[in-house]
Design a protein around this motif. Structure first.
Motif, PDB file in Angstrom:
ATOM      1  N   UNK A 165       0.826  -1.210   0.000  1.00 44.76           N
ATOM      2  CA  UNK A 165       0.000   0.000   0.000  1.00 44.76           C
ATOM      3  C   UNK A 165       0.862   1.264   0.000  1.00 44.76           C
ATOM      4  N   UNK A 166       1.928   1.277   0.784  1.00 43.67           N
ATOM      5  CA  UNK A 166       2.828   2.436   0.830  1.00 43.67           C
ATOM      6  C   UNK A 166       3.473   2.670  -0.537  1.00 43.67           C
ATOM      7  N   UNK A 167       3.886   1.601  -1.216  1.00 37.93           N
ATOM      8  CA  UNK A 167       4.494   1.749  -2.541  1.00 37.93           C
ATOM      9  C   UNK A 167       3.486   2.259  -3.565  1.00 37.93           C
ATOM     10  N   UNK A 168       2.290   1.704  -3.533  1.00 39.29           N
ATOM     11  CA  UNK A 168       1.249   2.139  -4.473  1.00 39.29           C
ATOM     12  C   UNK A 168       0.904   3.602  -4.238  1.00 39.29           C
ATOM     13  N   UNK A 169       0.732   3.990  -2.974  1.00 37.37           N
ATOM     14  CA  UNK A 169       0.405   5.384  -2.653  1.00 37.37           C
ATOM     15  C   UNK A 169       1.519   6.327  -3.099  1.00 37.37           C
ATOM     16  N   UNK A 170       2.765   5.945  -2.882  1.00 37.89           N
ATOM     17  CA  UNK A 170       3.894   6.794  -3.264  1.00 37.89           C
ATOM     18  C   UNK A 170       3.974   6.950  -4.779  1.00 37.89           C
TER      19      UNK A 170
ATOM     20  N   UNK B 223      13.975  -3.814  -2.934  1.00 38.42           N
ATOM     21  CA  UNK B 223      13.117  -2.758  -3.485  1.00 38.42           C
ATOM     22  C   UNK B 223      13.996  -1.648  -4.026  1.00 38.42           C
ATOM     23  N   UNK B 224      13.749  -1.273  -5.269  1.00 34.07           N
ATOM     24  CA  UNK B 224      14.500  -0.194  -5.895  1.00 34.07           C
ATOM     25  C   UNK B 224      13.547   0.906  -6.317  1.00 34.07           C
ATOM     26  N   UNK B 225      13.851   2.127  -5.919  1.00 35.90           N
ATOM     27  CA  UNK B 225      13.122   3.295  -6.405  1.00 35.90           C
ATOM     28  C   UNK B 225      13.957   3.836  -7.556  1.00 35.90           C
ATOM     29  N   UNK B 226      13.390   3.797  -8.739  1.00 37.03           N
ATOM     30  CA  UNK B 226      14.126   4.176  -9.952  1.00 37.03           C
ATOM     31  C   UNK B 226      13.496   5.437 -10.531  1.00 37.03           C
ATOM     32  N   UNK B 227      14.314   6.422 -10.798  1.00 35.61           N
ATOM     33  CA  UNK B 227      13.796   7.631 -11.433  1.00 35.61           C
ATOM     34  C   UNK B 227      14.845   8.158 -12.404  1.00 35.61           C
ATOM     35  N   UNK B 228      14.406   8.348 -13.620  1.00 33.82           N
ATOM     36  CA  UNK B 228      15.273   8.869 -14.683  1.00 33.82           C
ATOM     37  C   UNK B 228      14.515   9.983 -15.394  1.00 33.82           C
ATOM     38  N   UNK B 229      15.251  10.894 -15.996  1.00 41.99           N
ATOM     39  CA  UNK B 229      14.641  11.994 -16.724  1.00 41.99           C
ATOM     40  C   UNK B 229      15.625  12.475 -17.774  1.00 41.99           C
ATOM     41  N   UNK B 230      15.116  13.285 -18.701  1.00 40.51           N
ATOM     42  CA  UNK B 230      15.942  13.709 -19.820  1.00 40.51           C
ATOM     43  C   UNK B 230      16.484  15.124 -19.689  1.00 40.51           C
ATOM     44  N   UNK B 231      15.713  16.045 -19.135  1.00 37.49           N
ATOM     45  CA  UNK B 231      16.112  17.449 -19.085  1.00 37.49           C
ATOM     46  C   UNK B 231      16.681  17.814 -17.719  1.00 37.49           C
ATOM     47  N   UNK B 232      17.826  18.489 -17.730  1.00 34.37           N
ATOM     48  CA  UNK B 232      18.442  18.927 -16.480  1.00 34.37           C
ATOM     49  C   UNK B 232      17.501  19.785 -15.640  1.00 34.37           C
ATOM     50  N   UNK B 233      16.663  20.555 -16.279  1.00 36.77           N
ATOM     51  CA  UNK B 233      15.749  21.440 -15.546  1.00 36.77           C
ATOM     52  C   UNK B 233      14.720  20.659 -14.724  1.00 36.77           C
ATOM     53  N   UNK B 234      14.566  19.375 -15.018  1.00 35.26           N
ATOM     54  CA  UNK B 234      13.633  18.534 -14.276  1.00 35.26           C
ATOM     55  C   UNK B 234      14.284  17.805 -13.100  1.00 35.26           C
ATOM     56  N   UNK B 235      15.553  18.062 -12.870  1.00 40.51           N
ATOM     57  CA  UNK B 235      16.292  17.329 -11.836  1.00 40.51           C
ATOM     58  C   UNK B 235      15.676  17.486 -10.448  1.00 40.51           C
ATOM     59  N   UNK B 236      15.387  18.704 -10.047  1.00 43.01           N
ATOM     60  CA  UNK B 236      14.863  18.937  -8.706  1.00 43.01           C
ATOM     61  C   UNK B 236      13.592  18.160  -8.430  1.00 43.01           C
TER      62      UNK B 236
ATOM     63  N   UNK C 166      13.389  14.952  -5.829  1.00 44.82           N
ATOM     64  CA  UNK C 166      12.439  15.039  -4.718  1.00 44.82           C
ATOM     65  C   UNK C 166      11.436  13.883  -4.762  1.00 44.82           C
ATOM     66  N   UNK C 167      10.931  13.539  -5.953  1.00 48.30           N
ATOM     67  CA  UNK C 167      10.011  12.408  -6.062  1.00 48.30           C
ATOM     68  C   UNK C 167      10.689  11.130  -5.580  1.00 48.30           C
TER      69      UNK C 167
ATOM     70  N   UNK D  49      11.117   6.926  -1.594  1.00 50.88           N
ATOM     71  CA  UNK D  49      11.947   6.113  -0.709  1.00 50.88           C
ATOM     72  C   UNK D  49      11.509   6.268   0.743  1.00 50.88           C
ATOM     73  N   UNK D  50      11.218   7.498   1.165  1.00 51.42           N
ATOM     74  CA  UNK D  50      10.762   7.717   2.549  1.00 51.42           C
ATOM     75  C   UNK D  50       9.480   6.941   2.834  1.00 51.42           C
ATOM     76  N   UNK D  51       8.616   6.813   1.837  1.00 53.31           N
ATOM     77  CA  UNK D  51       7.357   6.085   2.024  1.00 53.31           C
ATOM     78  C   UNK D  51       7.583   4.594   2.249  1.00 53.31           C
ATOM     79  N   UNK D  52       8.570   4.026   1.594  1.00 54.23           N
ATOM     80  CA  UNK D  52       8.814   2.587   1.750  1.00 54.23           C
ATOM     81  C   UNK D  52       9.858   2.274   2.814  1.00 54.23           C
ATOM     82  N   UNK D  53      10.624   3.254   3.255  1.00 51.28           N
ATOM     83  CA  UNK D  53      11.712   3.036   4.215  1.00 51.28           C
ATOM     84  C   UNK D  53      11.288   2.311   5.492  1.00 51.28           C
ATOM     85  N   UNK D  54      10.107   2.581   6.056  1.00 53.05           N
ATOM     86  CA  UNK D  54       9.736   1.867   7.284  1.00 53.05           C
ATOM     87  C   UNK D  54       9.638   0.345   7.109  1.00 53.05           C
TER      88      UNK D  54
END
Length: 137
Positions: free
Chosen positions: A10-15, A55-68, A72-73, A78-83
């Protein structure tokens, strides 16, 4: 992850259900157990033999302007699944998280590996990875 519980799912789905900043975001769940668990935790460098899932949280993007937004996502996810996670890491999935994460990856085997490093690589020639420095002699 030792137990793949309903609460963890549930935590993973919600995140993951919120606004994704990139179509390249994912949560990967790897089943371990089986042969992984039949090897002793000190028989190889990999110590987390009792874990049933990775469990791996994977996030990739193409534009540097989208880094922040993407970073953060990933952190929020990760904080949601950490417990539900055990302390530890799989060394091949580490980037540059620092010595604490390297120690977590090797757990109780860290000191033994540092002694081996001192014996076979005292000049730290093999240092371009998630490095274990040589233990003092």
């Amino acid at each position: 992850m030792r137990d793949f519980s309903d609460a963890a799912i549930e935590a993973m789905v919600d995140a993951f259900a919120g606004d994704l900043p990139s179509p390249f975001a994912a949560i990967a769940i790897e089943h371990l157990g089986g042969a992984v668990g039949r090897v002793g935790s000190q028989d190889t460098a990999f110590v987390h033999r009792h874990a049933q899932h990775s469990v791996l949280v994977i996030h990739m993007w193409q534009d540097d302007e989208d880094s922040g937004a993407n970073i953060e996502w990933g952190r929020r996810c990760f904080r949601a699944v950490a417990p539900f996670l055990e302390e530890g890491a799989y060394v091949n999935y580490l980037g540059d998280e620092g010595e604490a994460k390297v120690r977590a990856a090797f757990g109780a085997n860290y000191q033994r590996l540092a002694a081996l490093k001192r014996r076979y690589d005292p000049t730290n020639l093999f240092r371009f990875n998630q490095n274990i420095p040589a233990a003092p002699g």
